[in-house]
Design a protein around this motif. Structure first.
Motif, PDB file in Angstrom:
ATOM      1  N   LEU B  65       0.837  -1.194   0.000  1.00  0.00           N
ATOM      2  CA  LEU B  65       0.000   0.000   0.000  1.00  0.00           C
ATOM      3  C   LEU B  65       0.873   1.246   0.000  1.00  0.00           C
ATOM      4  CD1 LEU B  65      -2.814   1.317   0.221  1.00  0.00           C
ATOM      5  CD2 LEU B  65      -2.597   1.141   2.712  1.00  0.00           C
ATOM      6  N   ASP B  66       0.625   2.128  -0.944  1.00  0.00           N
ATOM      7  CA  ASP B  66       1.281   3.439  -1.011  1.00  0.00           C
ATOM      8  C   ASP B  66       0.170   4.484  -0.920  1.00  0.00           C
ATOM      9  OD1 ASP B  66       3.678   4.994  -3.300  1.00  0.00           O
ATOM     10  OD2 ASP B  66       2.475   5.827  -1.703  1.00  0.00           O
ATOM     11  N   THR B  67      -0.034   5.037   0.255  1.00  0.00           N
ATOM     12  CA  THR B  67      -1.155   5.956   0.445  1.00  0.00           C
ATOM     13  C   THR B  67      -0.907   7.302  -0.236  1.00  0.00           C
ATOM     14  OG1 THR B  67      -0.246   6.719   2.542  1.00  0.00           O
ATOM     15  CG2 THR B  67      -1.832   4.909   2.620  1.00  0.00           C
ATOM     16  N   LYS B  68       0.356   7.668  -0.403  1.00  0.00           N
ATOM     17  CA  LYS B  68       0.644   8.937  -1.084  1.00  0.00           C
ATOM     18  C   LYS B  68       0.260   8.857  -2.559  1.00  0.00           C
ATOM     19  CE  LYS B  68       4.325  10.612   1.967  1.00  0.00           C
ATOM     20  NZ  LYS B  68       3.793   9.874   3.100  1.00  0.00           N
ATOM     21  N   ALA B  69       0.546   7.738  -3.172  1.00  0.00           N
ATOM     22  CA  ALA B  69       0.174   7.533  -4.574  1.00  0.00           C
ATOM     23  C   ALA B  69      -1.255   7.037  -4.705  1.00  0.00           C
ATOM     24  CB  ALA B  69       1.129   6.537  -5.218  1.00  0.00           C
ATOM     25  N   ARG B  70      -1.906   6.729  -3.591  1.00  0.00           N
ATOM     26  CA  ARG B  70      -3.273   6.163  -3.589  1.00  0.00           C
ATOM     27  C   ARG B  70      -3.304   4.904  -4.440  1.00  0.00           C
ATOM     28  NH1 ARG B  70      -6.479  11.896  -4.375  1.00  0.00           N
ATOM     29  NH2 ARG B  70      -5.529  12.918  -2.578  1.00  0.00           N
ATOM     30  N   LEU B  71      -2.372   4.018  -4.149  1.00  0.00           N
ATOM     31  CA  LEU B  71      -2.183   2.838  -4.972  1.00  0.00           C
ATOM     32  C   LEU B  71      -1.864   1.634  -4.093  1.00  0.00           C
ATOM     33  CD1 LEU B  71      -1.586   1.436  -7.764  1.00  0.00           C
ATOM     34  CD2 LEU B  71       0.782   2.204  -7.439  1.00  0.00           C
ATOM     35  N   SER B  72      -2.535   0.525  -4.399  1.00  0.00           N
ATOM     36  CA  SER B  72      -2.173  -0.744  -3.795  1.00  0.00           C
ATOM     37  C   SER B  72      -1.889  -1.731  -4.914  1.00  0.00           C
ATOM     38  CB  SER B  72      -3.291  -1.271  -2.901  1.00  0.00           C
ATOM     39  OG  SER B  72      -2.926  -2.517  -2.328  1.00  0.00           O
ATOM     40  N   THR B  73      -0.948  -2.626  -4.670  1.00  0.00           N
ATOM     41  CA  THR B  73      -0.633  -3.641  -5.666  1.00  0.00           C
ATOM     42  C   THR B  73      -0.765  -5.024  -5.045  1.00  0.00           C
ATOM     43  OG1 THR B  73       1.719  -3.580  -5.144  1.00  0.00           O
ATOM     44  CG2 THR B  73       0.954  -2.134  -6.917  1.00  0.00           C
ATOM     45  N   LEU B  74      -1.149  -5.970  -5.875  1.00  0.00           N
ATOM     46  CA  LEU B  74      -1.187  -7.373  -5.483  1.00  0.00           C
ATOM     47  C   LEU B  74      -0.286  -8.101  -6.466  1.00  0.00           C
ATOM     48  CD1 LEU B  74      -2.472  -9.579  -3.675  1.00  0.00           C
ATOM     49  CD2 LEU B  74      -4.224  -9.852  -5.426  1.00  0.00           C
ATOM     50  N   HIS B  75       0.848  -8.556  -5.972  1.00  0.00           N
ATOM     51  CA  HIS B  75       1.843  -9.180  -6.843  1.00  0.00           C
ATOM     52  C   HIS B  75       1.747 -10.695  -6.725  1.00  0.00           C
ATOM     53  CE1 HIS B  75       5.407  -9.344  -9.294  1.00  0.00           C
ATOM     54  NE2 HIS B  75       5.914 -10.212  -8.456  1.00  0.00           N
ATOM     55  N   ILE B  76       1.749 -11.332  -7.885  1.00  0.00           N
ATOM     56  CA  ILE B  76       1.662 -12.789  -7.937  1.00  0.00           C
ATOM     57  C   ILE B  76       3.015 -13.314  -8.404  1.00  0.00           C
ATOM     58  CG2 ILE B  76       0.468 -14.752  -8.996  1.00  0.00           C
ATOM     59  CD1 ILE B  76      -1.658 -12.273  -9.673  1.00  0.00           C
ATOM     60  N   THR B  77       3.579 -14.205  -7.641  1.00  0.00           N
ATOM     61  CA  THR B  77       4.880 -14.769  -7.973  1.00  0.00           C
ATOM     62  C   THR B  77       4.728 -16.232  -8.372  1.00  0.00           C
ATOM     63  OG1 THR B  77       5.960 -13.309  -6.392  1.00  0.00           O
ATOM     64  CG2 THR B  77       7.209 -15.230  -7.127  1.00  0.00           C
ATOM     65  N   ALA B  78       5.252 -16.572  -9.524  1.00  0.00           N
ATOM     66  CA  ALA B  78       5.239 -17.964 -10.004  1.00  0.00           C
ATOM     67  C   ALA B  78       3.845 -18.566  -9.889  1.00  0.00           C
ATOM     68  CB  ALA B  78       6.275 -18.793  -9.250  1.00  0.00           C
ATOM     69  N   ALA B  79       2.939 -18.002 -10.648  1.00  0.00           N
ATOM     70  CA  ALA B  79       1.517 -18.359 -10.538  1.00  0.00           C
ATOM     71  C   ALA B  79       1.286 -19.865 -10.697  1.00  0.00           C
ATOM     72  CB  ALA B  79       0.726 -17.604 -11.596  1.00  0.00           C
ATOM     73  N   VAL B  80       0.296 -20.340  -9.957  1.00  0.00           N
ATOM     74  CA  VAL B  80      -0.172 -21.716 -10.084  1.00  0.00           C
ATOM     75  C   VAL B  80      -1.675 -21.689 -10.352  1.00  0.00           C
ATOM     76  CG1 VAL B  80       1.614 -22.787  -8.659  1.00  0.00           C
ATOM     77  CG2 VAL B  80      -0.461 -21.915  -7.577  1.00  0.00           C
ATOM     78  N   HIS B  81      -2.199 -22.792 -10.886  1.00  0.00           N
ATOM     79  CA  HIS B  81      -3.601 -22.833 -11.299  1.00  0.00           C
ATOM     80  C   HIS B  81      -4.556 -22.512 -10.145  1.00  0.00           C
ATOM     81  CE1 HIS B  81      -7.074 -23.903 -13.652  1.00  0.00           C
ATOM     82  NE2 HIS B  81      -7.463 -24.742 -12.707  1.00  0.00           N
ATOM     83  N   ASP B  82      -4.188 -22.920  -8.931  1.00  0.00           N
ATOM     84  CA  ASP B  82      -5.053 -22.700  -7.772  1.00  0.00           C
ATOM     85  C   ASP B  82      -5.306 -21.231  -7.467  1.00  0.00           C
ATOM     86  OD1 ASP B  82      -4.069 -25.536  -5.664  1.00  0.00           O
ATOM     87  OD2 ASP B  82      -5.354 -25.357  -7.427  1.00  0.00           O
TER      88      ASP B  82
END
Lengths: 116, 112
Positions: B65-82
Motif C-alpha cells: 500500500l502506497d497511500t501517497k500515490a493512492r495505490l495498492s498492488t497485489l503481486h503474484i509470484t510464479a503463478a499456479v492454477h489454484d
C-alpha cells in the motif's frame, strides 16, 4: 466455524412475489451490509445498518427494504420481485470498535436469486 | 465520491509467471483490503493493509500500500492454477469498516 450465515444458497422466485433473504452473524458485529453482485458491475451496496432498528440506503436501494430487529440478524426484502433483481446477493458484517477498524468485512456465502 | 479502479479487469497468465494487479483510488485513505472470490462463491479476506508502506505476504501473493500515490498492488509470484479467481480491493474511507468501497475486480486465469 461459520460466522455469517445466509439462509439460502439458491433461490428461485416468481415475478411479483415478496422475497425475504436472511443473514445471521454470530460475531456480535454492529455493522451489517447487503450487496448485490452482477457480472461487469462489481459489488453494489443496497442497504446497511449500524445498529439494531437502524438502516441506511446504499447506492441502489430501489425495490428493496431491510429489517434489523436483532443485532445478529439483517434481512433483505424484495417487496415485489422483478426479473432485473436476478443476481447474487452477499451479506457482510463488520465490527465497530469505537474507532479505527483493522478487520474489514466478513462475508456470508451468498444467495443466488433467480426471478422468473 | 470515492472511486476505486482495478486493472487489469481480466488477466490470463501462464503457470510460473509473475504479474501485478493494480488498485487505484481517488481519495486519501490508509486502510485497504484485498479479497478473493472463487467462481460461484463468496468473498474471503486475503490481506489487510493499515498504513502507508504496509506490505503483507501469503504464499505466492504479496500486497502493498502506497497511500501517497493512492495505490495498492497485489503481486503474484510464479503463478499456479489454484490462484485462478477474482480479486477485489476495497478501500475504507472512514477507517471504521462502516462502508467499504470495492473495486470492479480482476479476474485471474492461470493456465498450464
Amino acid at each position: 466455524d461459520v460466522k455469517v450465515t445466509q439462509s439460502s444458497r439458491y433461490l428461485v422466485k416468481r415475478t411479483g412475489e415478496k422475497v425475504f433473504l436472511e443473514c445471521v452473524q454470530d460475531m456480535d458485529h454492529e455493522n451489517m451490509f447487503w450487496y448485490r453482485q452482477d457480472p461487469g458491475l462489481g459489488l453494489r451496496l443496497i442497504y446497511f445498518s449500524y445498529d439494531v432498528k437502524m438502516k441506511e440506503k446504499g447506492d441502489i436501494p430501489e425495490g428493496y427494504s431491510v429489517s434489523r430487529e436483532k443485532k445478529e440478524r439483517f434481512s433483505l426484502i424484495l417487496e415485489s420481485a422483478s426479473t432485473n433483481q436476478t443476481s447474487m446477493y452477499l451479506c457482510a458484517s463488520s465490527l465497530w470498535a469505537g474507532g479505527l477498524s483493522n478487520y474489514g468485512y466478513t462475508f456470508g456465502s451468498g444467495t443466488r436469486l433467480t426471478v422468473v | 465520491e470515492l472511486k476505486v479502479e482495478q486493472n487489469p479487469l481480466f488477466l490470463s497468465m501462464q503457470e510460473g509467471k509473475n504479474y501485478t494487479i493494480y488498485c487505484n483510488y481517488s481519495t486519501t485513505s490508509d486502510r485497504l483490503y484485498w479479497y478473493r472470490q472463487d467462481p460461484g462463491k463468496s468473498l474471503e479476506s486475503l490481506f489487510v493493509l493499515l498504513s502507508n508502506g504496509a506490505v503483507k505476504q501469503e504464499g505466492r501473493l504479496m500486497a502493498s500500500l502506497d497511500t501517497k500515490a493512492r495505490l495498492s498492488t497485489l503481486h503474484i509470484t510464479a503463478a499456479v492454477h489454484d490462484l485462478s479467481a477474482t480479486y477485489f480491493c476495497a478501500v475504507d474511507l472512514l477507517g471504521t469498516a462502516s462502508k467499504l468501497t470495492f473495486g470492479t475486480g480482476t479476474r485471474l486465469q492461470v493456465t498450464l
